[in-house]
Write an enzyme that holds these catalytic residues in place. Structure first.
Site, PDB file in Angstrom:
ATOM      1  N   LYS A   1      48.814 -25.415   0.185  1.00  0.00           N
ATOM      2  CA  LYS A   1      50.204 -25.567  -0.270  1.00  0.00           C
ATOM      3  C   LYS A   1      51.153 -25.567   0.920  1.00  0.00           C
ATOM      4  O   LYS A   1      52.138 -26.321   0.955  1.00  0.00           O
ATOM      5  CB  LYS A   1      50.560 -24.437  -1.250  1.00  0.00           C
ATOM      6  CG  LYS A   1      49.870 -24.616  -2.608  1.00  0.00           C
ATOM      7  CD  LYS A   1      49.888 -23.370  -3.483  1.00  0.00           C
ATOM      8  CE  LYS A   1      49.036 -23.576  -4.718  1.00  0.00           C
ATOM      9  NZ  LYS A   1      48.875 -22.364  -5.545  1.00  0.00           N
TER      10      LYS A   1
ATOM     11  N   GLN B   1      50.587 -16.182  -5.493  1.00  0.00           N
ATOM     12  CA  GLN B   1      49.252 -16.725  -5.750  1.00  0.00           C
ATOM     13  C   GLN B   1      48.468 -15.817  -6.700  1.00  0.00           C
ATOM     14  O   GLN B   1      48.366 -14.623  -6.497  1.00  0.00           O
ATOM     15  CB  GLN B   1      48.497 -16.894  -4.412  1.00  0.00           C
ATOM     16  CG  GLN B   1      47.148 -17.554  -4.544  1.00  0.00           C
ATOM     17  CD  GLN B   1      47.216 -18.996  -5.065  1.00  0.00           C
ATOM     18  OE1 GLN B   1      48.058 -19.778  -4.633  1.00  0.00           O
ATOM     19  NE2 GLN B   1      46.354 -19.334  -6.009  1.00  0.00           N
TER      20      GLN B   1
ATOM     21  N   ASP C   1      56.608 -22.298 -10.375  1.00  0.00           N
ATOM     22  CA  ASP C   1      55.393 -22.394 -11.206  1.00  0.00           C
ATOM     23  C   ASP C   1      55.768 -22.512 -12.688  1.00  0.00           C
ATOM     24  O   ASP C   1      54.936 -22.865 -13.515  1.00  0.00           O
ATOM     25  CB  ASP C   1      54.539 -21.127 -11.029  1.00  0.00           C
ATOM     26  CG  ASP C   1      53.430 -21.307  -9.994  1.00  0.00           C
ATOM     27  OD1 ASP C   1      53.031 -22.462  -9.752  1.00  0.00           O
ATOM     28  OD2 ASP C   1      52.978 -20.277  -9.449  1.00  0.00           O
TER      29      ASP C   1
END
Ligand code: NAD
Length: 297
Positions: free
Chosen positions: A52, A96, A119
């Protein structure tokens, strides 16, 4: 001929379009910034985070990385997120998953400021998505919509079957499919681990999205001729390779390809799109927070 979708190529197009928007923002003194937070020694999580960061670098997004000790108290993680919420140079925050045991996942999801929640897991953003007023769309289902758009697969009036009901893939995918509007308007069925006869549903589907995390759960005999098959699954199975394993999807590719009209491979299908849509959400977040309009792909 079956159309095998090249997710890497579609994702590259999206990244290249985003680069122009990042440049516009940067020229306006508002370079987008994404913070990644890792609190785990899991090698897979470490790899995901570094991919990422590399993606950010490629398109010109500033990436900030915070790594916390696996054994640190949960408060350290909550405090880190609060700090990033207050940082004006950080427009998107990604914690994460999976998280270590001492951390309350629901609390983490609620702590990320909704406007930085790239997200789209904060309950406010989940609610907005369901209400048809999404601030951000979750990366994997959004990436799937973009793939369908790119390949000219019509969802309106289609029978769509989503296999899996997780909060990160199955449920938001179904929510996007049932919304009024482009790449929605599908008649949507959600199948899961307690579905009595999975094949009876998938065989009726014009579009199947497989997100069960079960290696090769769906084979060609379970599909309708000409169906569009989107394989989200990434499963490690033992194999005689250098690493001792290989990655397979939730779809048995060879038999499914014989029946499907359009299909995504694993790897190289949905995965790269998920990563591209994280960049998309970060650019969108920066544009909103900084009040600088950009065109999104
Ligand atoms: P999850 O384990 O949270 O959810 C799996 C879902 O599948 C559950 O809702 C369960 O009810 C359902 N399920 C399990 N067995 C089933 C069966 N036999 N029949 C029907 N339904 C069944 O998983 P997840 O986080 O949604 O991820 C699913 C898969 O997608 C995993 O392989 C994961 O690695 C992969 N994934 C890939 C990406 C990507 O970008 N490519 C992103 C997220 C997840």
């Amino acid at each position: 001929m079956t159309n095998v979708i090249d997710g890497d190529a579609v994702a590259a197009e999206i990244r290249s379009d985003l680069e122009a928007s990042v440049e516009t923002l940067t020229d306006a003194g508002a370079r987008p910034g994404l913070a990644t937070v890792l609190m785990s020694d899991d090698p897979a999580s470490e790899t995901y985070v570094s991919m990422k960061q590399n993606d950010c670098e490629e398109v010109g997004i500033e990436s900030v990385h915070v790594e916390l000790d696996e054994d640190a108290p949960a408060e350290e993680l909550y405090d880190t997120v609060e700090e990033l919420n207050r940082d004006p140079d950080v427009h998107g925050i990604l914690v994460q998953m999976p998280l270590v045991d001492q951390v309350d996942e629901r609390r983490v999801l609620r702590t990320v400021a909704p406007e930085k929640d790239v997200d789209a897991f904060h309950p406010e953003n989940v609610g907005r998505l369901v209400a048809g007023d999404a601030r951000f769309k979750p990366c994997t289902p959004h990436g799937i919509q973009k793939l369908l758009e790119h390949e000219g697969v019509e969802t309106e009036g289609a029978e769509a079957v989503v296999v899996g009901r997780s909060n990160i893939v199955g449920k938001p995918m179904a929510n996007l499919f049932v919304q009024k509007g482009p790449f929605g308007n599908a008649t949507t069925t959600v199948c899961h681990s307690r579905t009595a006869d999975l094949a009876a549903h998938t065989r009726e589907a014009d579009i199947v999205v497989a997100a069960a995390g079960v290696p090769e759960l769906i084979d060609g005999s379970m599909l309708k001729e000409g169906a569009t098959v989107v394989d989200v699954g990434v499963n490690r199975v033992d194999a005689d390779t250098e690493k001792g394993y290989e990655l397979v999807g939730d779809v048995e590719f060879e038999s499914a390809k014989e029946v499907a009209g359009t299909i995504t491979p694993v790897p190289g299908g949905v995965g790269p799109m998920t990563r591209a849509m994280l960049l998309y959400n970060t650019v969108k977040a920066a544009s909103r927070q900084e009040g600088v309009d950009v065109t999104l792909p």
